[in-house]
Design an enzyme around this catalytic site. Structure first.
Site, PDB file in Angstrom:
ATOM      1  N   TYR A   1       0.830  -1.199   0.000  1.00  0.00           N
ATOM      2  CA  TYR A   1       0.000   0.000   0.000  1.00  0.00           C
ATOM      3  C   TYR A   1       0.863   1.247   0.000  1.00  0.00           C
ATOM      4  CZ  TYR A   1       0.796   0.892   5.022  1.00  0.00           C
ATOM      5  OH  TYR A   1       1.355   1.192   6.233  1.00  0.00           O
TER       6      TYR A   1
ATOM      7  N   ARG B   1       8.461   4.221  -4.516  1.00  0.00           N
ATOM      8  CA  ARG B   1       8.501   3.244  -3.414  1.00  0.00           C
ATOM      9  C   ARG B   1       7.511   2.111  -3.665  1.00  0.00           C
ATOM     10  NH1 ARG B   1       7.513   5.346   2.545  1.00  0.00           N
ATOM     11  NH2 ARG B   1       5.382   5.453   1.771  1.00  0.00           N
TER      12      ARG B   1
ATOM     13  N   ARG C   1      -7.611 -20.533  -2.504  1.00  0.00           N
ATOM     14  CA  ARG C   1      -6.625 -20.366  -1.439  1.00  0.00           C
ATOM     15  C   ARG C   1      -5.520 -21.425  -1.495  1.00  0.00           C
ATOM     16  NH1 ARG C   1      -5.305 -21.630   3.778  1.00  0.00           N
ATOM     17  NH2 ARG C   1      -4.504 -19.899   5.040  1.00  0.00           N
TER      18      ARG C   1
ATOM     19  N   HIS D   1      -1.111 -21.122  -0.460  1.00  0.00           N
ATOM     20  CA  HIS D   1      -0.092 -20.143  -0.045  1.00  0.00           C
ATOM     21  C   HIS D   1       0.807 -19.699  -1.201  1.00  0.00           C
ATOM     22  CE1 HIS D   1      -1.450 -21.537   3.838  1.00  0.00           C
ATOM     23  NE2 HIS D   1      -0.681 -20.666   4.461  1.00  0.00           N
TER      24      HIS D   1
ATOM     25  N   LYS E   1       6.572  -1.874   1.950  1.00  0.00           N
ATOM     26  CA  LYS E   1       5.343  -1.315   2.543  1.00  0.00           C
ATOM     27  C   LYS E   1       4.188  -2.298   2.341  1.00  0.00           C
ATOM     28  CE  LYS E   1       3.095   3.172   3.258  1.00  0.00           C
ATOM     29  NZ  LYS E   1       3.171   3.167   4.713  1.00  0.00           N
TER      30      LYS E   1
ATOM     31  N   GLU F   1      11.507   2.377  14.584  1.00  0.00           N
ATOM     32  CA  GLU F   1      10.590   3.407  14.073  1.00  0.00           C
ATOM     33  C   GLU F   1       9.269   3.296  14.820  1.00  0.00           C
ATOM     34  OE1 GLU F   1       9.410   2.748   9.965  1.00  0.00           O
ATOM     35  OE2 GLU F   1       9.429   0.584  10.255  1.00  0.00           O
TER      36      GLU F   1
ATOM     37  N   LEU G   1      10.817   1.379   7.453  1.00  0.00           N
ATOM     38  CA  LEU G   1      10.278   1.833   6.179  1.00  0.00           C
ATOM     39  C   LEU G   1      10.957   3.164   5.855  1.00  0.00           C
ATOM     40  CD1 LEU G   1       8.041   1.319   3.992  1.00  0.00           C
ATOM     41  CD2 LEU G   1       6.785   3.121   5.163  1.00  0.00           C
TER      42      LEU G   1
HETATM   43  N1  PDD Z   1       2.510   5.093   7.484  1.00  0.00           N
HETATM   44  N2  PDD Z   1       7.110   3.718   9.107  1.00  0.00           N
HETATM   45  C1  PDD Z   1       5.954   3.016   9.083  1.00  0.00           C
HETATM   46  C2  PDD Z   1       5.907   1.691   9.750  1.00  0.00           C
HETATM   47  C3  PDD Z   1       4.842   3.560   8.420  1.00  0.00           C
HETATM   48  O1  PDD Z   1       3.696   2.861   8.362  1.00  0.00           O
HETATM   49  C4  PDD Z   1       4.931   4.840   7.810  1.00  0.00           C
HETATM   50  C5  PDD Z   1       3.776   5.449   7.067  1.00  0.00           C
HETATM   51  C6  PDD Z   1       6.146   5.531   7.889  1.00  0.00           C
HETATM   52  C7  PDD Z   1       6.351   6.885   7.247  1.00  0.00           C
HETATM   53  O2  PDD Z   1       6.345   6.796   5.835  1.00  0.00           O
HETATM   54  P1  PDD Z   1       5.864   8.032   4.933  1.00  0.00           P
HETATM   55  O3  PDD Z   1       6.663   9.203   5.395  1.00  0.00           O
HETATM   56  O4  PDD Z   1       6.195   7.617   3.571  1.00  0.00           O
HETATM   57  O5  PDD Z   1       4.397   8.219   5.198  1.00  0.00           O
HETATM   58  C8  PDD Z   1       7.222   4.933   8.534  1.00  0.00           C
HETATM   59  C9  PDD Z   1       1.373   5.464   6.706  1.00  0.00           C
HETATM   60  C10 PDD Z   1       1.137   6.929   6.627  1.00  0.00           C
HETATM   61  C11 PDD Z   1       0.167   4.698   7.206  1.00  0.00           C
HETATM   62  O6  PDD Z   1       0.328   3.502   7.424  1.00  0.00           O
HETATM   63  O7  PDD Z   1      -0.902   5.273   7.351  1.00  0.00           O
END
Ligand code: PDD
Length: 285
Positions: free
Chosen positions: A33, A52, A100, A102, A149, A182, A207
């Protein structure tokens, strides 16, 4: 006005928008996403989010459902149909619908695409930034490729809920050596007593936030010194400032970590200046 979603080729009111129960995104969280900020009806840093997205898809060997230009048109159309002025646009791509099993579905299975958008409360977000937020620490419990992501967010969900239950806005994951990786949905930063801005290096353990990339440009623009390295929870609690970054929160000052005030317990000057200047360094489309 009812919200409109794009689902696999159609724009539908949210109540009628649905995916197949054998969608692999639903069954295996087999998908990725992106979340972009929308400001003045325009997408912020779309180009970087698309880059990304391409990386995440390629790491998981999921195909793009359409050309980047077509996807951009869908994102803008969903923003337009939902009359988003300030808010977010969300896109999710899954490996598609299949019986389904895996292992990957048969070659040629079409990837799924869902796009939604919504307004956020600008005044409430500004007030939150003026007051700063609390974070709590939780043990790092995620897989080793959080640089992708992926929509597999169960540890992040549990971490955010732990934060909520302790009256905090965000949870910071801390690895077995005491280092902050993070936040559950944001990148983590501190400003040291001697004024260096520190955030973890972008390896497989975080991320690589798009906001993080743009904030690094803002740091250079303000002549501040940046260190990309891991920092410990203790270092964060003794720092002059702390803050978090994400597309929906931009730069948000952190004033409390595990109940202890950071610095003088108020939003810091560096975080406030980076938030103010952020959009000078971002792109709008
Ligand atoms: N989240 N780290 C994680 C685990 C995240 O889910 C996100 C973003 C970030 C920051 O990434 P960016 O600056 O590209 O938004 C770091 C989004 C906004 C969400 O899950 O809603």
């Amino acid at each position: 006005m009812s919200r409109i979603a794009y689902v696999n080729g159609r724009y539908l009111p949210l109540a009628q928008a649905s995916v197949n129960i054998e969608d692999r995104g639903y069954q295996f969280s087999d998908g990725v996403y992106e979340v972009c900020e929308v400001r003045g009806g325009r997408l912020i840093d779309e180009r970087r989010h698309m880059a990304r997205l391409a990386f995440s898809l390629s790491e998981l060997r999921i195909a793009m459902p359409m050309s980047e230009a077509a996807l951009s048109a869908v994102l803008h159309e969903v923003v337009r149909r939902n009359r988003v002025r300030w808010g977010i646009v969300y896109l999710q791509i899954g490996r598609g619908v299949a019986r389904r099993d895996h292992a990957f579905p048969p070659a040629g299975t079409a990837p799924s695409l869902v796009v939604t958008a919504r307004n956020m409360d600008f005044a409430a977000a500004e007030a939150m930034a003026e007051n700063g937020v609390a974070v709590v620490s939780v043990p790092e419990s995620r897989w080793a490729r959080v640089d992708i992501k992926s929509v597999s967010l169960l540890p992040n969900v549990l971490a955010k809920q732990a934060a909520r239950e302790q009256g905090a806005r965000e949870a910071w994951f801390v690895d077995s050596e005491g280092r902050v990786t993070e936040g559950s949905s944001s990148n983590a930063w501190i400003v040291t007593r001697d004024g260096k801005v520190v955030t973890r290096q972008a390896d497989h353990g975080i991320l690589k936030g798009i906001t993080r990339t743009v904030v690094i440009a803002a740091i250079a623009g303000q002549g501040l010194k940046l260190e990309e390295r891991a920092f410990t929870l203790k270092e964060a609690q003794e720092a002059r400032e702390a803050f978090i970054t994400s597309a929906s929160q931009i730069v948000l000052p952190v004033v409390k970590i595990d109940g202890k005030p950071v610095g003088n317990g108020a939003p810091g000057l560096v975080a406030t200046a980076l938030r103010r200047d952020f959009h000078l360094h971002a792109e709008a489309s």
